[in-house]
Each structure stands twice: as structure tokens, then as C-alpha cells.
Design a protein around this motif. Sequence first.
Motif, PDB file in Angstrom:
ATOM      1  N   SER A 192       0.857  -1.178   0.000  1.00  0.00           N
ATOM      2  CA  SER A 192       0.000   0.000   0.000  1.00  0.00           C
ATOM      3  C   SER A 192       0.898   1.234   0.000  1.00  0.00           C
ATOM      4  CB  SER A 192      -0.902  -0.004   1.233  1.00  0.00           C
ATOM      5  OG  SER A 192      -1.645   1.191   1.320  1.00  0.00           O
ATOM      6  N   VAL A 193       0.779   2.061  -1.019  1.00  0.00           N
ATOM      7  CA  VAL A 193       1.674   3.209  -1.207  1.00  0.00           C
ATOM      8  C   VAL A 193       0.898   4.496  -0.964  1.00  0.00           C
ATOM      9  CG1 VAL A 193       3.162   4.449  -2.826  1.00  0.00           C
ATOM     10  CG2 VAL A 193       3.068   1.932  -2.867  1.00  0.00           C
ATOM     11  N   THR A 194       1.499   5.405  -0.200  1.00  0.00           N
ATOM     12  CA  THR A 194       0.919   6.723   0.043  1.00  0.00           C
ATOM     13  C   THR A 194       1.908   7.790  -0.397  1.00  0.00           C
ATOM     14  OG1 THR A 194      -0.336   5.916   1.949  1.00  0.00           O
ATOM     15  CG2 THR A 194      -0.026   8.288   1.770  1.00  0.00           C
ATOM     16  N   GLY A 195       1.432   8.761  -1.145  1.00  0.00           N
ATOM     17  CA  GLY A 195       2.213   9.944  -1.472  1.00  0.00           C
ATOM     18  C   GLY A 195       1.620  11.146  -0.754  1.00  0.00           C
ATOM     19  N   VAL A 196       2.461  11.969  -0.154  1.00  0.00           N
ATOM     20  CA  VAL A 196       1.970  13.146   0.562  1.00  0.00           C
ATOM     21  C   VAL A 196       2.642  14.402   0.028  1.00  0.00           C
ATOM     22  CG1 VAL A 196       1.414  11.870   2.663  1.00  0.00           C
ATOM     23  CG2 VAL A 196       3.687  12.880   2.426  1.00  0.00           C
ATOM     24  N   ASP A 197       1.895  15.489   0.012  1.00  0.00           N
ATOM     25  CA  ASP A 197       2.435  16.760  -0.462  1.00  0.00           C
ATOM     26  C   ASP A 197       1.588  17.888   0.112  1.00  0.00           C
ATOM     27  OD1 ASP A 197       3.341  19.001  -2.338  1.00  0.00           O
ATOM     28  OD2 ASP A 197       4.450  17.313  -3.173  1.00  0.00           O
ATOM     29  N   VAL A 198       2.192  19.069   0.238  1.00  0.00           N
ATOM     30  CA  VAL A 198       1.460  20.253   0.704  1.00  0.00           C
ATOM     31  C   VAL A 198       0.745  20.965  -0.432  1.00  0.00           C
ATOM     32  CG1 VAL A 198       3.124  20.589   2.572  1.00  0.00           C
ATOM     33  CG2 VAL A 198       3.413  21.855   0.435  1.00  0.00           C
ATOM     34  N   ASN A 199       1.052  20.609  -1.674  1.00  0.00           N
ATOM     35  CA  ASN A 199       0.578  21.313  -2.855  1.00  0.00           C
ATOM     36  C   ASN A 199      -0.697  20.642  -3.371  1.00  0.00           C
ATOM     37  OD1 ASN A 199       0.256  22.067  -5.655  1.00  0.00           O
ATOM     38  ND2 ASN A 199       2.363  22.822  -5.652  1.00  0.00           N
ATOM     39  N   ALA A 200      -1.824  21.323  -3.218  1.00  0.00           N
ATOM     40  CA  ALA A 200      -3.114  20.729  -3.583  1.00  0.00           C
ATOM     41  C   ALA A 200      -3.200  20.432  -5.076  1.00  0.00           C
ATOM     42  CB  ALA A 200      -4.250  21.661  -3.164  1.00  0.00           C
ATOM     43  N   ARG A 201      -2.646  21.291  -5.909  1.00  0.00           N
ATOM     44  CA  ARG A 201      -2.687  21.054  -7.357  1.00  0.00           C
ATOM     45  C   ARG A 201      -1.906  19.790  -7.702  1.00  0.00           C
ATOM     46  NH1 ARG A 201      -0.869  25.924 -11.260  1.00  0.00           N
ATOM     47  NH2 ARG A 201      -2.634  26.890 -10.165  1.00  0.00           N
ATOM     48  N   ALA A 202      -0.760  19.601  -7.066  1.00  0.00           N
ATOM     49  CA  ALA A 202       0.048  18.411  -7.324  1.00  0.00           C
ATOM     50  C   ALA A 202      -0.668  17.147  -6.871  1.00  0.00           C
ATOM     51  CB  ALA A 202       1.403  18.540  -6.634  1.00  0.00           C
ATOM     52  N   VAL A 203      -1.299  17.202  -5.702  1.00  0.00           N
ATOM     53  CA  VAL A 203      -2.003  16.018  -5.199  1.00  0.00           C
ATOM     54  C   VAL A 203      -3.147  15.631  -6.129  1.00  0.00           C
ATOM     55  CG1 VAL A 203      -3.456  15.166  -3.313  1.00  0.00           C
ATOM     56  CG2 VAL A 203      -1.304  16.337  -2.804  1.00  0.00           C
ATOM     57  N   ARG A 204      -3.881  16.596  -6.630  1.00  0.00           N
ATOM     58  CA  ARG A 204      -4.966  16.287  -7.573  1.00  0.00           C
ATOM     59  C   ARG A 204      -4.417  15.611  -8.827  1.00  0.00           C
ATOM     60  NH1 ARG A 204      -6.833  21.495  -5.914  1.00  0.00           N
ATOM     61  NH2 ARG A 204      -5.942  22.450  -7.786  1.00  0.00           N
ATOM     62  N   LEU A 205      -3.300  16.118  -9.335  1.00  0.00           N
ATOM     63  CA  LEU A 205      -2.708  15.524 -10.527  1.00  0.00           C
ATOM     64  C   LEU A 205      -2.175  14.120 -10.249  1.00  0.00           C
ATOM     65  CD1 LEU A 205      -0.732  18.262 -12.490  1.00  0.00           C
ATOM     66  CD2 LEU A 205      -2.388  16.630 -13.400  1.00  0.00           C
ATOM     67  N   ALA A 206      -1.569  13.918  -9.089  1.00  0.00           N
ATOM     68  CA  ALA A 206      -1.061  12.592  -8.753  1.00  0.00           C
ATOM     69  C   ALA A 206      -2.194  11.570  -8.725  1.00  0.00           C
ATOM     70  CB  ALA A 206      -0.340  12.635  -7.409  1.00  0.00           C
ATOM     71  N   ARG A 207      -3.328  11.955  -8.162  1.00  0.00           N
ATOM     72  CA  ARG A 207      -4.479  11.048  -8.150  1.00  0.00           C
ATOM     73  C   ARG A 207      -4.929  10.729  -9.572  1.00  0.00           C
ATOM     74  NH1 ARG A 207      -7.400  14.505  -3.323  1.00  0.00           N
ATOM     75  NH2 ARG A 207      -6.373  13.453  -1.553  1.00  0.00           N
ATOM     76  N   ALA A 208      -4.980  11.754 -10.417  1.00  0.00           N
ATOM     77  CA  ALA A 208      -5.371  11.528 -11.807  1.00  0.00           C
ATOM     78  C   ALA A 208      -4.355  10.652 -12.529  1.00  0.00           C
ATOM     79  CB  ALA A 208      -5.526  12.872 -12.519  1.00  0.00           C
ATOM     80  N   ASN A 209      -3.074  10.830 -12.227  1.00  0.00           N
ATOM     81  CA  ASN A 209      -2.045  10.025 -12.871  1.00  0.00           C
ATOM     82  C   ASN A 209      -2.119   8.562 -12.446  1.00  0.00           C
ATOM     83  OD1 ASN A 209      -0.894  12.060 -14.442  1.00  0.00           O
ATOM     84  ND2 ASN A 209       0.444  12.747 -12.777  1.00  0.00           N
TER      85      ASN A 209
END
Length: 209
Positions: A84-101
Motif C-alpha cells: 500500500s503506497v501513500t504519497g503526501v504533499d502540501v501542494n493541492a494542485r500536485a495532489v490532484r494531478l497525482a491522483r489523476a495520474n
Amino acid sequence: MAQHYFDSDPGAPSRPATVALVLPDLHLRLGTDRGMFSPDRVDLGTRVLLESVPAPPRTGRLLDVGCGYGPIALALARRAPGASVTGVDVNARAVRLARANAEANGVSNAEFRLIAADGAPAEPGPGLDGPFDAIWSNPPIRVGKPVLHGLLRTWLGRLSDEGAAHLVVQRNLGADSLQRWLAAEGFPAERAASRAGFRILRVTRGING
């Protein structure tokens, strides 16, 4: 000092793009945008990390700190489909893109979470207290030592007893001094690889971590 990629809501106008991450064992097409780290290409430090680290644990909880649009976390997930992999970031735009990717590349074992600079969750969801069996990260060195050190104390302290973190740090941006600081903080660190001006530091919790 430009810190927009470490902002929760970057002000740069949106300009979507696509980059490729091609490694011997995987090929990912990743959406990117302005206002985040290295939007025009997968940066060299990330590539050095992904080409140098040993295979991740096959199972367990794995973490990417400062995930951006997701190249490290998605590589982790592809290489360890039983984890189970989790990515964390403070940047909301980046997190949205990571989910889409993740969705676009058919990666189902990775999630992405928005956090505050102190590591606290910034949106509803399960806790992020760990323990994590592996951490891979291209940490945000340019945000300055106080913020960087706080970030590393928080997340390295969430390693499991047998876990290890691999951090990629540019040599001329203080990789060797960071290695010494980590050891002084109770996180034993060794240089696992060195290439193209980057160090890969392998870090464990130690007895005081």
C-alpha cells in the motif's frame, strides 16, 4: 527564493502538460502543470533515485514524501503491487494531478494525501502516523533548513523498526551536511549511491529515532 511548489495553493496560472517516465521496468505517462516541482520533465534527481534504490518491500506500507505529481509513488506502487503506497504533499494542485495520474496509469495501490507543512493531514481521511516500511523521497531542499528538518523529523520518525528511507539530495545543495545532521538527530544515514552530482542517502530510525 522560489517556493511556489511548496505552497498549498500555488498561484501560477495553469498550463497542463505531459511528461514520460521511462525506466527499464516501467513506463508512465504523467500529467503535470505549473506551480509544482519540475513540471516540464521528470527531474534528474528523481531519476537517479529510481534507478539506484534497491527493490522496495513486496508488502506493507510505503511512503513518498513530497510526491508532487506522483512519479516516485507510482514507481513504488508498480514495483510493489502487493504493498500500500501513500504519497503526501502540501501542494493541492500536485495532489490532484497525482491522483489523476494513478487512475490514468491503472495504478490501484497508491493513494495521495494533502498535508500541512508539519505533516498533519489537511483533508479528511485515515491517519498518516505509520509505521511505514519504506520511504522514498526527493525532499524539498530549497525550502530552507528549518522547514526541511521539521519535515524529515516528522516522517522519518514514522519508519517501522525494520524500515529504511532513501533520500536523493544534490551534492552541492548540502547532501553531506544533511547526512551528518540526520546522524546527529538519531537517524543513522549512509551514502547508498552517488551519481550525476546526487547522493542517495539510506536512513533508518536508529535507537533514538
